[in-house]
Write an enzyme that holds these catalytic residues in place. Structure first.
Site, PDB file in Angstrom:
ATOM      1  NE  ARG A 153      -2.275  -4.367  -0.818  1.00  0.00           N
ATOM      2  CZ  ARG A 153      -1.886  -3.663   0.243  1.00  0.00           C
ATOM      3  NH1 ARG A 153      -0.806  -4.012   0.901  1.00  0.00           N
ATOM      4  NH2 ARG A 153      -2.574  -2.623   0.654  1.00  0.00           N
ATOM      5  CG  ASP A 178       2.795  -6.589   6.962  1.00  0.00           C
ATOM      6  OD1 ASP A 178       2.247  -5.634   6.401  1.00  0.00           O
ATOM      7  OD2 ASP A 178       2.229  -7.685   7.119  1.00  0.00           O
ATOM      8  CB  THR A 182       3.017   0.708   6.097  1.00  0.00           C
ATOM      9  OG1 THR A 182       1.692   0.422   6.564  1.00  0.00           O
ATOM     10  CG2 THR A 182       3.983   0.416   7.226  1.00  0.00           C
ATOM     11  CG  ASP A 190       1.438  -3.157  10.013  1.00  0.00           C
ATOM     12  OD1 ASP A 190       2.222  -2.422   9.378  1.00  0.00           O
ATOM     13  OD2 ASP A 190       0.689  -3.973   9.464  1.00  0.00           O
ATOM     14  NE  ARG A 216      -5.016  -5.832   5.457  1.00  0.00           N
ATOM     15  CZ  ARG A 216      -4.671  -5.644   4.201  1.00  0.00           C
ATOM     16  NH1 ARG A 216      -5.523  -5.883   3.246  1.00  0.00           N
ATOM     17  NH2 ARG A 216      -3.456  -5.240   3.875  1.00  0.00           N
ATOM     18  N   GLY A 262       0.843  -1.210   0.000  1.00  0.00           N
ATOM     19  CA  GLY A 262       0.000   0.000   0.000  1.00  0.00           C
ATOM     20  C   GLY A 262       0.868   1.246   0.000  1.00  0.00           C
ATOM     21  CG  ASP A 322      -1.874  -0.353   8.270  1.00  0.00           C
ATOM     22  OD1 ASP A 322      -2.635   0.623   8.119  1.00  0.00           O
ATOM     23  OD2 ASP A 322      -2.081  -1.463   7.766  1.00  0.00           O
TER      24      ASP A 322
HETATM   25  O1  F6P Z   1      -1.516  -1.485   4.661  1.00  0.00           O
HETATM   26  C1  F6P Z   1      -2.090  -0.250   4.547  1.00  0.00           C
HETATM   27  C2  F6P Z   1      -3.575  -0.359   4.295  1.00  0.00           C
HETATM   28  O2  F6P Z   1      -4.036   0.948   4.007  1.00  0.00           O
HETATM   29  C3  F6P Z   1      -4.400  -1.001   5.415  1.00  0.00           C
HETATM   30  O3  F6P Z   1      -4.659  -0.121   6.484  1.00  0.00           O
HETATM   31  C4  F6P Z   1      -5.635  -1.408   4.660  1.00  0.00           C
HETATM   32  O4  F6P Z   1      -6.291  -2.457   5.325  1.00  0.00           O
HETATM   33  C5  F6P Z   1      -5.077  -1.853   3.352  1.00  0.00           C
HETATM   34  O5  F6P Z   1      -3.859  -1.162   3.164  1.00  0.00           O
HETATM   35  C6  F6P Z   1      -5.967  -1.603   2.169  1.00  0.00           C
HETATM   36  O6  F6P Z   1      -5.373  -2.133   1.042  1.00  0.00           O
HETATM   37  P1  F6P Z   1      -5.873  -1.912  -0.439  1.00  0.00           P
HETATM   38  O7  F6P Z   1      -5.497  -0.514  -0.843  1.00  0.00           O
HETATM   39  O8  F6P Z   1      -5.161  -2.936  -1.229  1.00  0.00           O
HETATM   40  O9  F6P Z   1      -7.353  -2.069  -0.431  1.00  0.00           O
END
Ligand code: F6P
Length: 326
Positions: free
Chosen positions: A75, A106, A129, A133, A175, A14, A131
């Site tokens: 991803r 991560d 990120t 995390d 998440r 992300g 997050d």
């Molecule tokens: O990892 C960052 C994040 O924004 C999370 O908080 C969220 O759950 C996820 O990515 C959303 O991913 P995507 O943009 O692939 O829907």
């Protein structure tokens, strides 16, 4: 280790505000040290596809203030396969890339741990990120901006909630991690904050609403992380409405708004420091580590140790929510 002359850089997973500032720092530091720099577009998928180009200093002009990532991101499922990793390695070799800087979260470092363990290409990671995390760092690039974005949204929601005497549920990203919820919730003066790290006791949440009703508090804001075990804003709204049918309840899912926007000064400075440190580390022969910041000092932690921060939530923070929303 042989002296490196060509470095590749990519962003993966992300996106996070400040990734561009990190790309700029990596490219400019590498060029300063007379290294050639190759940008890899779309993360590991671009590595597999050979979507690689040589970068000059002007490629990173005027990007320090921009959200997103000029290198694009993805991803990649294919990279998780043995044949995908082999293709990626072949492309790196074909472009004479001798070392890599990876900016991501991560998933990026999980992939990196496996890949760089198998194919010995020196690599340094930079935590990017929203997050936050990861362990091995107090902050990740994008977290500060995302929390500020969420806080500003909460402030706006408070205005309308107060005008209507409404209970509002605000769902923020995260998440598996509640750092955005916890920090934006405290900064926005929320009555309750629900995070994945703690089991949600819905009866407690409902009884807090009940006591607010008795005390005639006109605004009740609940910030919930998307990954909370009870569910997100919609599930919570249903449970509250079922118990208090006369209460005026609304919910708002902030979503990807938290991933965009111009990075805050804190994210720009962090990105600049980590980007600079990553190239210095590769020149010094470090590999398979993430550059992080702990107590305002740059530290390096092996990829294998940074994935998924399992650190318990600071008990002070939980106490603060209860006391200050009283
Ligand atoms: O990892 C960052 C994040 O924004 C999370 O908080 C969220 O759950 C996820 O990515 C959303 O991913 P995507 O943009 O692939 O829907």
């Amino acid at each position: 280790m042989a002296k490196i002359t060509n470095v590749g850089i990519m962003t993966s997973g992300g996106d996070a505000p400040g990734m561009n500032a990190a790309i700029r720092a990596v490219v400019r530091t590498a060029l300063y040290h007379k290294l050639d720099v190759y940008g890899i577009r779309h993360g590991y998928q671009g590595m597999i596809n050979g979507d690689i180009f040589k970068m000059q200093t002007t490629d990173v002009s005027n990007i320090i203030q921009r959200g997103g990532t000029i290198l694009k991101t993805a991803r990649s499922r294919e990279f998780m396969t043995a044949s995908g990793m082999k293709k990626a390695y072949d492309e790196i070799c074909r472009h004479n890339i001798e070392a890599l800087v990876l900016i991501g979260g991560d998933g990026t470092f999980r992939g990196a741990d496996e890949f760089f363990g198998k194919y010995s290409v020196p690599a340094i990671g930079i935590p990017g990120t929203i997050d936050k995390d990861l362990s091995g760092t107090d902050f990740t690039i994008g977290f500060d901006t995302a929390v500020n974005t969420a806080m500003e949204a909460i402030d706006k929601i408070r205005d309308t909630a107060e005008a209507h005497d409404r209970l509002f549920i605000i769902e923020v990203m995260g998440r598996d991690a509640g750092y955005i919820a916890l920090n934006s919730g405290i900064a926005g003066g929320a009555e309750d904050i629900l995070i994945p790290e703690e089991v949600t006791d819905i009866e407690e949440v409902l009884s807090r609403i009940d006591s607010d009703e008795l005390r005639k508090k006109t605004v009740h804001l609940i910030v919930v992380a998307e990954g909370d075990d009870f569910g997100g804003a919609k599930e919570l709204q249903a449970a509250i409405t079922e118990r208090f049918p006369l209460l005026d309840v609304r919910s708002c899912i902030l979503g990807h708004i938290q991933r965009g926007g111009s990075p805050t000064f804190a994210d720009r400075v962090l990105a600049s420091r980590l980007g600079h440190a990553a190239i210095r580390a590769l020149i010094e022969g470090k590999t398979q580590m993430m550059a992080g910041i702990i107590n305002n000092e740059i530290v390096f932690t092996p990829f294998s140790s940074v994935v998924k921060n399992t650190m318990p939530v600071n008990a002070d923070m939980t106490e603060i929510i209860r006391v200050l929303s009283h």
